[in-house]
Write a protein that holds these residues in place. Structure first.
Motif, short mmCIF file in Angstrom:
data_model
loop_
_atom_site.label_atom_id
_atom_site.label_comp_id
_atom_site.label_asym_id
_atom_site.label_seq_id
_atom_site.Cartn_x
_atom_site.Cartn_y
_atom_site.Cartn_z
N ALA A 1 31.68 -70.04 4.60
CA ALA A 1 32.17 -68.66 4.69
C ALA A 1 31.19 -67.76 5.43
O ALA A 1 31.59 -66.86 6.17
N ALA A 2 29.87 -68.00 5.26
CA ALA A 2 28.87 -67.17 5.93
C ALA A 2 28.91 -67.37 7.44
O ALA A 2 28.53 -66.46 8.20
N ARG A 3 29.35 -68.53 7.90
CA ARG A 3 29.43 -68.78 9.33
C ARG A 3 30.56 -67.99 9.99
O ARG A 3 30.58 -67.84 11.21
N LEU A 4 31.51 -67.52 9.21
CA LEU A 4 32.67 -66.84 9.77
C LEU A 4 32.49 -65.34 9.88
O LEU A 4 33.34 -64.66 10.46
N ILE A 5 31.41 -64.80 9.32
CA ILE A 5 31.23 -63.35 9.31
C ILE A 5 29.88 -63.00 9.94
O ILE A 5 29.00 -63.85 10.10
N LYS A 6 29.75 -61.74 10.27
CA LYS A 6 28.50 -61.21 10.80
C LYS A 6 28.32 -59.81 10.23
O LYS A 6 29.07 -58.90 10.58
N ARG A 7 27.35 -59.67 9.34
CA ARG A 7 27.18 -58.40 8.63
C ARG A 7 25.70 -58.13 8.40
O ARG A 7 24.96 -59.03 7.99
N MET A 8 25.28 -56.91 8.66
CA MET A 8 23.89 -56.53 8.40
C MET A 8 23.69 -56.36 6.90
O MET A 8 24.56 -55.83 6.19
N LEU A 9 22.56 -56.80 6.42
CA LEU A 9 22.23 -56.69 5.00
C LEU A 9 21.73 -55.28 4.70
O LEU A 9 21.14 -54.61 5.55
N SER A 10 21.97 -54.84 3.47
CA SER A 10 21.60 -53.48 3.09
C SER A 10 20.26 -53.41 2.39
O SER A 10 19.61 -52.36 2.41
N GLY A 11 19.83 -54.48 1.76
CA GLY A 11 18.59 -54.46 0.97
C GLY A 11 18.85 -54.41 -0.52
O GLY A 11 17.91 -54.40 -1.31
N ASN A 12 20.12 -54.42 -0.92
CA ASN A 12 20.49 -54.44 -2.34
C ASN A 12 21.14 -55.78 -2.65
O ASN A 12 22.27 -56.04 -2.21
N PRO A 13 20.48 -56.67 -3.40
CA PRO A 13 21.06 -58.00 -3.65
C PRO A 13 22.40 -57.96 -4.37
O PRO A 13 23.20 -58.89 -4.22
#
Length: 437
Positions: free
Chosen positions: A201-213
């Motif tokens: 699933a991670a390979r299908l998206i592109k999203r910047m992380l916010s820093g909040n787990p």
């Protein structure tokens, strides 16, 4: 009464200002100081005129006190309840030595930040059990805060979660445990083990992380998991593609058995610097992640009992064959650039009499910008600093299709205005035609 030029300059403060500019030139040593006179003049004026002269409030003082307190705790040697120094239970590399190599490669986090990271990992390691080594993996940048990532080598394995398709702890993509923090003076959070479906699933998206787990991952396609799961998936992908070492440093316990354990080569001889300038001089250390999110295929089903499942599994294996862990960079299909810094000439070591070079060789990944491996003599280290994005990926996510519009309202039937006007005109024209006749 007129003043002489020297007294006038002192009275107007010009002499003091020129003195500050000269001191700034001495400190910064610009290449073209003459062309930068105006810039240096503004830099000297701004602190004097634009400083923050407001009085500090109690809230500001409290924040400053908390910051100083955290910094002191970070630098303090860990002690037990009896006020005795605590021995670090696992190996923690000296990051200050690694910083010198990374500096030659033009990467790193600076001397002060590196020292803080080393102290923070040391303090964290005293609270952990069951690990043999903890190293700094890298830093993933976020929109609100940045993640500092530590990689811990497990002392043994474990069992996978019941009913989940995943590599058991201590194997495959879960061979290491990862801890993250956004505050080096705060606590480190352990990331969960990753599942195969989460990597896919991670390979299908592109999203910047916010820093909040614990933040939700709002994206399209849908991602079933919080930000800590996406972060763990990206760490697994980067580690599988970018964790490398000099060829020959690791070998199979049984060279004739490709499935035997990987051990350190006690007879490893440092290759010449010219041999490290080619991709064939480097090898991977972490198993390759296939398209199905696994590092190895499961046992094939019985072709007699389950012919359909056997055929499907066989086709999948042929389309994405497994790769050896100790694979060369020349055969991994990824982008790399190799460079050297320093003096590549050979010198004889006075201790053992061997010829060696002090040159620093560094390998940068073009597939994962921010990943680098640096080696000097027999010492090497891997580091990643970036946003966790793979080069060449499409936009952040494909746009969703627009909403289906409703059918327009039916206005019903209405008389044709053009027809009525034509009938009236025709009736009016008939008498005129009769008169002409």
């Amino acid at each position: 009464m007129t003043l002489d030029s020297g007294a006038y300059l002192k009275q107007e403060g010009v002499a003091d200002h020129l003195e500050k500019i000269v001191n700034q030139v001495i400190l910064e040593k610009p290449k073209d100081a003459y062309a930068l006179v105006e810039v240096l003049s503004r830099l000297v004026k701004e602190p004097a005129s634009g400083g923050d002269e407001r009085e500090l409030t109690e809230e500001d003082l409290q924040l400053l006190a908390d910051r100083i307190k955290k910094a002191r705790v970070l630098d303090k040697v860990p002690v037990s309840e009896d006020n005795e120094p605590v021995v670090v239970p696992c190996a923690v590399p000296d990051m200050m030595e690694e910083l010198e190599m990374l500096t030659w490669a033009g990467v790193g986090l600076g001397e002060l930040e590196t020292y803080k990271i080393m102290c923070s990992i040391r303090n964290m390691s005293t609270k952990q059990e069951g690990y043999t080594k903890i190293r700094f993996w890298g830093k993933i940048l976020g929109t609100d805060a940045d993640y500092y990532v530590a990689e811990a080598s497990r002392d043994g394995g474990g069992d996978a979660e019941e009913g989940e398709d995943m590599d058991p702890p201590g194997t495959g993509v879960n061979a290491f445990t990862y801890f993250v923090t956004t505050d080096l003076a705060g606590d480190w959070v352990k990331l969960p083990d990753i599942k195969t479906r989460e990597i896919v699933a991670a390979r299908l998206i592109k999203r910047m992380l916010s820093g909040n787990p614990q933040a939700k991952v709002l994206t399209h396609p849908y991602f079933d998991g919080k930000e800590e799961v996406l972060l763990r998936a990206q760490i697994a992908r980067i580690s599988a593609d970018c964790t490398i070492c000099m060829k020959g440093l690791l070998i199979r316990e049984d060279p004739e058995d490709p499935t035997s354990a990987i051990v350190d080569n006690t007879e490893f001889v440092l290759p010449p610097t010219k041999d490290l300038m080619v991709k064939g001089g480097w090898t991977h250390m972490v198993p390759h992640i296939m398209k199905n999110g696994r590092t190895a295929y499961q046992e094939l089903p019985d072709p007699d009992e389950e012919p359909v499942a056997y055929k499907a599994a066989k086709l999948e294996m042929e389309g994405d064959p497994p790769r050896d862990v100790l694979r060369d960079l020349s055969e991994d299909g990824l982008g790399w650039v190799i460079k050297q810094a320093g003096d590549p000439s050979l010198a004889r070591n006075p201790v053992d009499g061997k010829l060696e070079s002090s040159a620093v060789t560094y390998v940068r990944s073009l597939t994962w910008p921010g990943a680098v491996c640096v080696a000097q003599k027999a010492t090497y280290t891997n580091l990643y600093v970036g946003y966790g994005f793979m080069a060449g990926e499409p936009d952040f996510f494909p746009p969703a299709p627009p909403e289906v519009q409703d059918e327009p309202e039916d206005l019903g039937e209405a008389p044709e205005p053009q027809g009525e006007e034509e009938e009236e005109e025709g009736e009016a024209a008939e008498p005129a035609d009769e008169d002409l006749a």
